[in-house]
Design a protein around this motif. Structure first.
Motif, PDB file in Angstrom:
ATOM      1  N   GLY A  31       0.793  -1.226   0.000  1.00 10.29           N
ATOM      2  CA  GLY A  31       0.000   0.000   0.000  1.00 10.29           C
ATOM      3  C   GLY A  31       0.826   1.276   0.000  1.00 10.29           C
ATOM      4  O   GLY A  31       0.572   2.189  -0.779  1.00 10.29           O
ATOM      5  N   GLY A  32       1.837   1.338   0.838  1.00  7.19           N
ATOM      6  CA  GLY A  32       2.633   2.549   0.951  1.00  7.19           C
ATOM      7  C   GLY A  32       3.342   2.874  -0.340  1.00  7.19           C
ATOM      8  O   GLY A  32       3.408   4.034  -0.770  1.00  7.19           O
ATOM      9  N   LEU A  33       3.819   1.816  -0.977  1.00  5.44           N
ATOM     10  CA  LEU A  33       4.573   2.002  -2.223  1.00  5.44           C
ATOM     11  C   LEU A  33       3.679   2.519  -3.347  1.00  5.44           C
ATOM     12  O   LEU A  33       4.126   3.256  -4.238  1.00  5.44           O
ATOM     13  CB  LEU A  33       5.202   0.660  -2.633  1.00  5.44           C
ATOM     14  N   PHE A  34       2.392   2.139  -3.284  1.00  8.38           N
ATOM     15  CA  PHE A  34       1.466   2.505  -4.354  1.00  8.38           C
ATOM     16  C   PHE A  34       1.394   4.018  -4.526  1.00  8.38           C
ATOM     17  O   PHE A  34       1.624   4.552  -5.606  1.00  8.38           O
ATOM     18  CB  PHE A  34       0.069   1.931  -4.056  1.00  8.38           C
ATOM     19  N   MET A  35       1.087   4.704  -3.422  1.00  6.61           N
ATOM     20  CA  MET A  35       0.950   6.161  -3.502  1.00  6.61           C
ATOM     21  C   MET A  35       2.273   6.824  -3.856  1.00  6.61           C
ATOM     22  O   MET A  35       2.314   7.787  -4.617  1.00  6.61           O
ATOM     23  CB  MET A  35       0.419   6.712  -2.174  1.00  6.61           C
ATOM     24  N   SER A  40       5.047   9.834  -7.907  1.00  3.20           N
ATOM     25  CA  SER A  40       6.406  10.205  -8.311  1.00  3.20           C
ATOM     26  C   SER A  40       6.358  10.924  -9.658  1.00  3.20           C
ATOM     27  O   SER A  40       5.472  10.658 -10.486  1.00  3.20           O
ATOM     28  CB  SER A  40       7.286   8.957  -8.420  1.00  3.20           C
ATOM     29  N   GLU A  41       7.299  11.825  -9.830  1.00  2.35           N
ATOM     30  CA  GLU A  41       7.312  12.651 -11.037  1.00  2.35           C
ATOM     31  C   GLU A  41       7.420  11.806 -12.306  1.00  2.35           C
ATOM     32  O   GLU A  41       6.775  12.057 -13.324  1.00  2.35           O
ATOM     33  CB  GLU A  41       8.496  13.618 -10.958  1.00  2.35           C
ATOM     34  N   ARG A  42       8.232  10.726 -12.187  1.00  6.56           N
ATOM     35  CA  ARG A  42       8.495   9.875 -13.351  1.00  6.56           C
ATOM     36  C   ARG A  42       7.206   9.131 -13.779  1.00  6.56           C
ATOM     37  O   ARG A  42       6.901   9.054 -14.963  1.00  6.56           O
ATOM     38  CB  ARG A  42       9.593   8.878 -12.989  1.00  6.56           C
ATOM     39  N   THR A  43       6.460   8.624 -12.753  1.00 14.44           N
ATOM     40  CA  THR A  43       5.214   7.910 -13.073  1.00 14.44           C
ATOM     41  C   THR A  43       4.173   8.865 -13.645  1.00 14.44           C
ATOM     42  O   THR A  43       3.512   8.554 -14.646  1.00 14.44           O
ATOM     43  CB  THR A  43       4.645   7.240 -11.812  1.00 14.44           C
ATOM     44  N   THR A 230       6.665  -2.779 -10.400  1.00 15.75           N
ATOM     45  CA  THR A 230       5.984  -3.236 -11.613  1.00 15.75           C
ATOM     46  C   THR A 230       4.491  -3.406 -11.344  1.00 15.75           C
ATOM     47  O   THR A 230       3.640  -2.967 -12.127  1.00 15.75           O
ATOM     48  CB  THR A 230       6.579  -4.588 -12.075  1.00 15.75           C
ATOM     49  N   VAL A 231       4.189  -4.058 -10.203  1.00 14.34           N
ATOM     50  CA  VAL A 231       2.790  -4.307  -9.838  1.00 14.34           C
ATOM     51  C   VAL A 231       2.026  -2.988  -9.729  1.00 14.34           C
ATOM     52  O   VAL A 231       0.913  -2.854 -10.248  1.00 14.34           O
ATOM     53  CB  VAL A 231       2.717  -5.090  -8.507  1.00 14.34           C
ATOM     54  N   VAL A 232       2.648  -2.026  -9.100  1.00 15.58           N
ATOM     55  CA  VAL A 232       1.975  -0.734  -8.924  1.00 15.58           C
ATOM     56  C   VAL A 232       1.667  -0.097 -10.280  1.00 15.58           C
ATOM     57  O   VAL A 232       0.552   0.353 -10.536  1.00 15.58           O
ATOM     58  CB  VAL A 232       2.846   0.208  -8.062  1.00 15.58           C
ATOM     59  N   LEU A 233       2.646  -0.118 -11.175  1.00 12.36           N
ATOM     60  CA  LEU A 233       2.442   0.495 -12.500  1.00 12.36           C
ATOM     61  C   LEU A 233       1.376  -0.249 -13.306  1.00 12.36           C
ATOM     62  O   LEU A 233       0.555   0.364 -14.001  1.00 12.36           O
ATOM     63  CB  LEU A 233       3.764   0.529 -13.284  1.00 12.36           C
ATOM     64  N   ILE A 234       1.386  -1.590 -13.173  1.00 10.91           N
ATOM     65  CA  ILE A 234       0.357  -2.373 -13.894  1.00 10.91           C
ATOM     66  C   ILE A 234      -1.026  -2.016 -13.366  1.00 10.91           C
ATOM     67  O   ILE A 234      -1.977  -1.819 -14.147  1.00 10.91           O
ATOM     68  CB  ILE A 234       0.609  -3.896 -13.757  1.00 10.91           C
TER      69      ILE A 234
END
Lengths: 258, 431
Positions: A31-35, A40-43, A230-234
């Motif tokens: 969860g924490g990584l998701f936000m 993030s600027e790159r995403t 990867t999971v977050v971006l997907i």
């Protein structure tokens, strides 16, 4: 078990297959990584770039598809079969091959001339739009032609007997009548462009904050063994894609009935 | 005035051959033909949707053969009507005016009046999908007229409607055509529709106009066997010209075992010479029945024989008659009231009478230079035409059907057709 039940079972099996794939992502979900990743600027750049390039590519593809689909649907002309057949080219060759063909084109004198005198495409964000446009043009044309085939030529003929020019008959009658098909062509082109990877990476490369679309960002994360990222971006990409398509579908139901 | 001059067009193996036709200003000309006879192809050729291989089209004396569709000023109502489903009734109707950039109040009021006349004013805001069949036809007609074109091409616009509604719309179209002085060219497969609506009627068979003329003339005097067959006339008999005088034509019909006399004034085609083979026809409704036990002073065109069958239909009924000593069957159509009034049974010996003026000579064996009508199209005989009357036997029924066998039988009255009472007197029933 009757036919109706069997067919519904298959429909749900299809849904289940994709749902399992999405749900399995949650195994690595933090969860924490998701936000953190999302904000993030790159995403955010990748999201903006993906939506922008897919929209421009889909608009261009649909805009070009309309007149050519009209010609294929309504007119007989020499070379019609050749045009019709080549629409499948992006589907016949792999996306990577299509990207390579574009790259090779920009390395011949004419392509080079375009690069130096006109717009830059190789390793540039313009290249993303071009790769997505080339990939989706065939589908957009094919779908638009199918939509126009559904509208009898008779409508245009009658419109012309009432005094409409061929162009007016097309814009007042045929085009509004095939608006649902046209919307479907645009949506599918947009979805295909959003997910386009092979041709994009071959022509535009993988430059962060320059040519990194969401699919490319996913590939980059995976190649550095960052499974969580990867999971977050997907998940982000899935949410954007499905959310957009579902919204468009809802709007279509309300306002685009033919 | 719409003029077609020797036009020809081809689609695949089917061809329209040498069609000439004049639709006079303010008149309704109906082309009647079976499905697949080329009627729609002809209309599409007039509109410019099909390329002509020959000939020219003139509208009000101005050649429009190579004009684009939108410049021809001819409105078109196709069989499927092609109402624009994405527009309301009003937008459909105003489409033509908008395309022509006409916005003045006079035209708008004219369209409103037209909608009111036709009874669709209340439907203005409705979408096309919510209209009934009859309402759709009305909207299509009004849209075609509202565009300001005085020339209308109609392609079987009423074919999808039931009989009652169709008749209602026939009256409406006739009224609109006369009151607005419209020049209408309509195609249909419905013979009744053609004669109801047409000031002039043409018969189209296999891509050619076989006969053209005033509706009454075409109805009463079919030009050839193919036309007669298309009209459903089965009383067609081969014969031989016996005497050709100034006043009458005498034809020996062996198949009927009789000699028929036709007044010269009623003959459309003048046969070549005595002894020449010819074909004679008569509509079933023009054959009159007499009971043999009644005295008859009529000797001309009188046949005696047996009533072989009574086929009950509705408003009219069909009797089948076999002249004595022959195997030929003559079809007679009698009105219901006549059938009820006179007592006839299958197997009765009866006489029938052909009114001379109602007999027609078919043009299949005509001499050179004969004309079907003043604006006749090609009279070339097509190999595909069914000349079953060539043997002059009318139509035959099997032995089992003759005599008392088969069919609903009951005592019936007499009469065929429309004889005048004075003519018939006590001989028979006046139709």
């Amino acid at each position: 078990m009757n036919l109706r039940r069997v067919s519904i079972l298959f429909a749900f099996s299809t849904f289940a297959l994709f749902a399992v794939l999405v749900l399995s992502l949650l195994y690595f979900y933090r969860g924490g990584l998701f936000m953190e990743t999302l904000l993030s600027e790159r995403t955010l750049f990748s999201i903006r770039l993906s939506i922008y390039s897919a929209t421009v590519a889909a608009v261009l593809a649909t805009a070009m598809a309309v007149p050519s689909a009209y010609a294929l649907s309504r007119c007989n002309f020499p070379g019609k079969d050749a045009v019709d057949t080549i629409l499948e080219l992006p589907m016949l060759v792999s996306p990577a091959a299509l990207g390579a063909m574009l790259l090779i084109f920009f390395n011949n004198p004419f392509g080079n001339w375009i690069q130096t005198r006109g717009a830059q495409f190789v390793f540039d964000s313009n290249g993303i739009i071009l790769a997505q446009f080339v990939t989706t043009l065939g589908v957009a044309t094919r779908l638009t032609k199918a939509a126009m085939d559904e509208i009898p030529q008779r409508y245009e003929d009658v419109a012309r007997t009432l005094g409409a020019s061929p162009a007016a008959a097309f814009f007042n009658v045929t085009l509004p009548l095939c608006r649902r098909g046209l919307a479907a062509a645009f949506i599918l082109s947009w979805a295909k462009a959003m997910g386009e990877f092979g041709a994009t990476i071959t022509l535009a490369g993988t430059m962060a904050m320059k040519t990194e679309t969401l699919p490319i960002a996913i590939f980059m994360k995976l190649s550095t063994a960052d499974i969580d990222g990867t999971v977050v971006l997907i998940l982000i990409m899935t949410a954007i894609g499905i959310g957009t398509l579902y919204t468009v579908r809802l709007i279509g139901r309300k306002g685009l009935h033919a | 005035m719409l003029e077609l001059r020797n036009i020809a067009a081809k689609v695949g193996t089917f061809a329209l051959s040498d069609i000439s036709l004049t639709v006079n200003e303010g008149s309704c000309h109906v082309i009647v033909g079976a499905t697949g006879s080329g009627k729609t192809l002809l209309l599409e050729s007039i509109l410019g949707l099909r390329k002509l291989s020959r000939g020219s089209i003139l509208l009000g004396g101005r050649e429009i053969t190579n004009q684009p569709l939108e410049k021809r000023n001819i409105s078109y109502v196709p069989q499927d009507l092609a109402l624009f489903p994405h527009l309301t009734v009003e937008d459909n109707i105003l489409y033509g005016l908008r395309m022509k950039g006409i916005k003045d109040r006079e035209h708008t009021r004219m369209v409103e009046m037209l909608m009111e006349t036709v009874g669709i004013k209340d439907l203005a805001r409705r979408s096309i999908g919510n209209l009934s069949g009859g309402e759709r036809q009305r909207v299509a007609l009004v849209r075609a007229i509202a565009a300001g074109n005085n020339h209308l091409l109609l392609d079987e616009p009423f074919s999808a409607l039931h009989q009652g509604l169709r008749r209602e719309l026939w009256y409406l179209l006739k009224e609109l055509q006369k009151s607005r002085d419209l020049t209408v060219l309509m195609v249909t497969h419905d013979i009744e529709e053609a004669f109801f609506l047409g000031d002039r009627v043409s018969v189209m068979i296999y891509g050619a106009i076989r006969q053209s003329g005033a509706a009454r003339d075409v109805y009463e005097k079919p030009a050839d066997t193919a036309v007669a067959r298309f009209f459903g006339i089965r009383n067609i008999f081969a014969g031989r010209v016996k005497v050709l005088s100034e006043s009458a034509l005498h034809v020996a019909c062996d198949s009927l075992g009789a000699e028929l006399t036709i007044p010269m004034g009623a003959v459309l085609h003048r046969p070549a010479e005595p002894g020449a083979p010819c074909t004679v026809g008569i509509r079933a409704e023009n054959v009159m029945v007499l009971k043999t036990d009644r005295p008859s002073y009529k000797q001309e065109n009188l046949l005696t024989g047996i009533l072989t069958e009574i086929l009950l239909k509705g408003a009219t009924h069909t009797l089948l008659f076999r002249p004595a000593g022959t195997a030929t069957v003559v079809e007679i159509e009698v009105p219901d009231y006549a059938l009820k009034k006179l007592q006839l049974n299958v197997g009765d010996g009866i006489s029938i009478f052909f009114k001379g003026e109602s007999l027609f000579l078919l043009g299949d064996t005509r001499g050179k230079g004969d004309q079907h009508g003043d604006d006749r199209g090609s009279a070339t005989d097509h190999s595909g035409i069914h000349h079953s009357a060539g043997n002059g036997e009318g139509f035959r029924v099997s032995g089992a059907k003759q005599g008392n066998a088969g069919g609903p039988h009951r005592p019936v009255g007499y009469s065929g057709g429309r004889p005048s009472s004075s003519q018939w007197g006590a001989d028979g029933f006046s139709g």
